[in-house]
Design an enzyme around this catalytic site. Structure first.
Site, PDB file in Angstrom:
ATOM      1  N   GLU A   1       6.659   5.650   2.912  1.00  0.00           N
ATOM      2  CA  GLU A   1       8.028   5.954   3.057  1.00  0.00           C
ATOM      3  C   GLU A   1       8.392   6.026   1.456  1.00  0.00           C
ATOM      4  O   GLU A   1       8.529   6.690   1.338  1.00  0.00           O
ATOM      5  CB  GLU A   1       8.858   4.646   3.632  1.00  0.00           C
TER       6      GLU A   1
ATOM      7  N   CYS B   1      10.008  -1.540   6.152  1.00  0.00           N
ATOM      8  CA  CYS B   1      10.090  -3.076   5.902  1.00  0.00           C
ATOM      9  C   CYS B   1      11.615  -3.444   5.138  1.00  0.00           C
ATOM     10  O   CYS B   1      11.829  -2.145   4.709  1.00  0.00           O
ATOM     11  CB  CYS B   1       8.833  -3.306   5.169  1.00  0.00           C
TER      12      CYS B   1
ATOM     13  N   HIS C   1       3.735   1.673  -0.536  1.00  0.00           N
ATOM     14  CA  HIS C   1       4.317   2.050   0.858  1.00  0.00           C
ATOM     15  C   HIS C   1       4.162   3.147   1.208  1.00  0.00           C
ATOM     16  O   HIS C   1       4.408   4.160   1.299  1.00  0.00           O
ATOM     17  CB  HIS C   1       5.142   1.189   1.383  1.00  0.00           C
TER      18      HIS C   1
ATOM     19  N   CYS D   1      11.429  -0.644   1.509  1.00  0.00           N
ATOM     20  CA  CYS D   1      11.137   0.812   2.013  1.00  0.00           C
ATOM     21  C   CYS D   1      12.741   0.853   2.697  1.00  0.00           C
ATOM     22  O   CYS D   1      13.223   2.442   2.580  1.00  0.00           O
ATOM     23  CB  CYS D   1      10.309   0.716   3.429  1.00  0.00           C
TER      24      CYS D   1
END
Length: 151
Positions: free
Chosen positions: A53, A81, A51, A84
């Site tokens: 992040e 999410c 992801h 993260c």
């Protein structure tokens, strides 16, 4: 000031879009300067953890030679999410700014709130709605195109 950095996160989201990745972009800022940039690479790398992040945290940690990202701020186009949000807490990021809510997996207020609802050893400040329309539109457009191409 928040918009300036969110535009940079949106540029990262566009890179993801062009790679057929969910268009989420992220930048990490320290002392008014971007120290890390990233976008989703989950499909490209075939790795659930890629992801924007997480990738930005890894780059910032490498740049600062520390896993502690104290006094850093994160700008991300979509609400983090749970994975993260947990990494943001663990990395000691001071504050995050995000563009739009994730009503399916958001962990900073939409589905649950890891930053407020639980007592951890680090408190992350946050602000949502930064360039919300732009952040929503790139996601909506991406999924519209994806659906159209599946037909």
């Amino acid at each position: 000031m928040e918009e300036k950095f969110m535009y940079q996160a949106l540029k990262e989201a566009e890179k993801a879009y062009n790679k057929l990745e969910v268009p989420v972009g992220c930048v990490i800022v320290k002392d008014g300067k971007i120290i890390a940039r990233a976008h989703n690479l989950k499909e490209t790398k075939m790795d659930t953890t890629k992801h924007a992040e997480i990738l930005a945290i890894q780059k910032a940690s490498k740049k600062l030679k520390s896993w502690r990202l104290i006094d850093c701020e994160m700008y991300v186009t979509l609400e983090p999410c749970p994975m993260c949000a947990g990494a943001i807490i663990q990395s000691r990021i001071k504050k995050i700014y995000y563009g739009t809510n994730d009503l399916k997996t958001g962990a900073v207020g939409s589905v649950l709130n890891l930053f407020d609802d639980y007592t951890f050893n680090h408190k992350v400040e946050y602000q949502d709605g930064i360039l919300q329309n732009e952040c929503e539109n790139i996601l909506k457009d991406f999924f519209k195109v994806l659906r159209k191409n599946k037909k």
